[in-house]
Design an enzyme around this catalytic site. Structure first.
Site, PDB file in Angstrom:
ATOM      1  N   TYR A 188       0.811  -1.212   0.000  1.00  0.00           N
ATOM      2  CA  TYR A 188       0.000   0.000   0.000  1.00  0.00           C
ATOM      3  C   TYR A 188       0.850   1.269   0.000  1.00  0.00           C
ATOM      4  CZ  TYR A 188      -4.042  -2.939   1.188  1.00  0.00           C
ATOM      5  OH  TYR A 188      -5.041  -3.883   1.186  1.00  0.00           O
ATOM      6  N   LYS A 239       3.607 -15.335   2.436  1.00  0.00           N
ATOM      7  CA  LYS A 239       3.609 -16.086   1.177  1.00  0.00           C
ATOM      8  C   LYS A 239       5.070 -16.343   0.804  1.00  0.00           C
ATOM      9  CE  LYS A 239       1.237 -18.058  -2.148  1.00  0.00           C
ATOM     10  NZ  LYS A 239       0.490 -19.308  -1.877  1.00  0.00           N
ATOM     11  N   ASP A 271      -3.006 -18.177   1.744  1.00  0.00           N
ATOM     12  CA  ASP A 271      -4.165 -18.864   1.167  1.00  0.00           C
ATOM     13  C   ASP A 271      -4.700 -19.918   2.125  1.00  0.00           C
ATOM     14  OD1 ASP A 271      -1.741 -20.127   0.764  1.00  0.00           O
ATOM     15  OD2 ASP A 271      -2.150 -20.735  -1.299  1.00  0.00           O
ATOM     16  N   ASP A 295      -5.192  -6.842   5.973  1.00  0.00           N
ATOM     17  CA  ASP A 295      -6.404  -6.142   5.553  1.00  0.00           C
ATOM     18  C   ASP A 295      -7.517  -7.144   5.283  1.00  0.00           C
ATOM     19  OD1 ASP A 295      -8.145  -4.188   4.749  1.00  0.00           O
ATOM     20  OD2 ASP A 295      -7.048  -3.623   2.942  1.00  0.00           O
ATOM     21  N   ASP A 299     -10.701  -8.466   8.286  1.00  0.00           N
ATOM     22  CA  ASP A 299     -12.115  -8.339   7.935  1.00  0.00           C
ATOM     23  C   ASP A 299     -12.794  -9.708   7.935  1.00  0.00           C
ATOM     24  OD1 ASP A 299     -11.969  -5.657   7.762  1.00  0.00           O
ATOM     25  OD2 ASP A 299     -12.288  -5.497   5.612  1.00  0.00           O
TER      26      ASP A 299
END
Length: 394
Positions: A188, A239, A271, A295, A299
């Site tokens: 980001y 990852k 994943d 992020d 959520d």
């Protein structure tokens, strides 16, 4: 010595979140997400008078911040705490007033205050603005300006809301986990980023996932310390089988584990973690992850409680449909973690539990047999419970 700062981010209607910073306290409600709080990790309070900057923002923000301010003020007054407020614009409302989503005056006020209570940011009205003028850009600038680098979001399934979850009862019941998300680095914020043309003449968009050793180490230490205060288990999500940034992340986290022999460290690919969080969320205690993975996972974790929260599209222009409990609990976290005022925080948290025990529900967490109320009445019911001398059963 400057106090360590925390930002609390409450997802869905009941999910608090904390962000570490090196200077102040900050509580907010995220734009398309939900409430957030930035707080300083204060120890024993040295004063009983505090300056708080209110950033109502957009959509449901002004409504829920107003209600939360009333609850915050009442609880503080009962403990002899004086709170002084300054309201400043941010997000879309700031753009409408000043032409930018984060005016310099707003950032300056936030830096100079003891705590910041932020409402919701964003909405369809501003979707077509260029990126640098979007409300969400103002939020990122606010995080960067305050160096709010760690977001802590607890996800706990409350007994009062167990029937609201879309997961099987036996899967959701007893869930109590914390997501520790890095907040001011990664894809980001990484450079280079932008648009260009490749060798085939095609338009491309590109971003950069980049982490330095110091950025990884400081968020990892927050996660280890958090796990140590909980059940002593930390799962670092990355990852590392594909991404170099994740390879460095895993190496640094693994190396730091030597300093925390009492914390059980494990690693999981993003994943698989996204799947496991729904399949068996009780396996997790504390989850550490980078900005973009956090992020998504935070959520996802917020939904285990069964509350969908309030999406901006469902909240804008629809008064009295919002759930103020997230922001009210953000205010409690502001008191506890930012100002070191635990007794006042206890009053607010107990009041929320008591209100739920009495059966009051906003539309997003309503189920048959309870009392359906709007945002304003929910706030009024919490106010009635704030000065109760009877502890609320959780």
């Amino acid at each position: 010595m400057a106090a360590t700062h925390l930002q609390l981010h409450l997802a869905a209607s009941l999910k608090p979140q904390i962000h570490f910073h090196k200077a102040k306290t900050f509580a907010t409600v995220n734009p398309t997400k939900f409430p957030t709080v930035r707080c300083s990790a204060a120890a024993t309070p040295t004063k009983r008078s505090y300056n708080i900057t209110l950033l109502p923002g957009d959509g449901i923000g002004p409504e829920i911040v107003s209600i939360s301010k009333d609850v915050l003020q009442f609880a503080a007054s009962l403990e002899g705490i004086e709170l002084k407020y300054q309201e400043m614009p941010v997000g879309g409302s700031a753009f409408d007033l000043t032409g930018v989503p984060l005016p310099e005056e707003t950032l300056a006020a936030a830096k100079q205050s003891d705590a910041v209570l932020l409402g919701a940011i964003g909405g369809y009205k501003w979707d077509k603005l260029e990126k640098k003028l979007k409300p969400e850009t103002g939020l990122l600038q606010l995080r960067a300006g305050l160096d709010v680098f760690a977001n802590l979001r607890p996800a706990t399934v409350l007994p009062q809301l167990i029937d609201c979850t879309t997961l099987k009862r036996e899967v959701a019941e007893g869930v109590d986990l914390m997501v520790v998300r890095e907040l001011t680095a990664g894809i980001y914020f990484g450079e280079p980023r932008g648009f260009g043309v490749n060798e085939k003449g095609e338009e491309i968009g590109f971003n950069t996932e980049v982490y330095s050793v110091s950025q990884i180490d400081r968020i990892a230490r927050v996660a280890f310390e958090t796990a140590r205060k909980r059940r002593g288990k930390l799962c670092s999500v990355d990852k590392a089988n594909v991404l170099e940034a994740s390879m460095l992340w895993r190496k640094r986290v693994t190396d730091m584990a030597v300093d925390y022999p009492d914390v059980e460290l494990s690693h999981m690919y993003i994943d698989n973690a996204a799947m496991q969080l729904i399949r068996d969320p009780k396996q997790f205690d504390t989850i550490l992850t980078n900005n973009i993975f956090g992020d998504i996972l935070s959520d996802e974790a917020s939904m285990i409680s069964g509350s969908i929260g309030m999406l901006p599209s469902a909240s804008i222009g629809q008064s009295d449909k919002a759930n103020p409990l997230a922001t009210i609990l953000s205010a409690a976290m502001l008191l506890r973690y930012g100002l070191g005022e635990s007794k006042a925080a206890d009053r607010i948290e107990a009041a929320v539990m008591e209100t739920l025990n009495r059966g009051f529900r906003t539309g997003d967490i309503y189920s048959a047999g309870n009392k359906l109320v709007g945002c304003k009445e929910m706030g009024e019911q919490v106010m009635k419970s704030v000065d109760s001398s009877i502890p609320a059963a959780v």
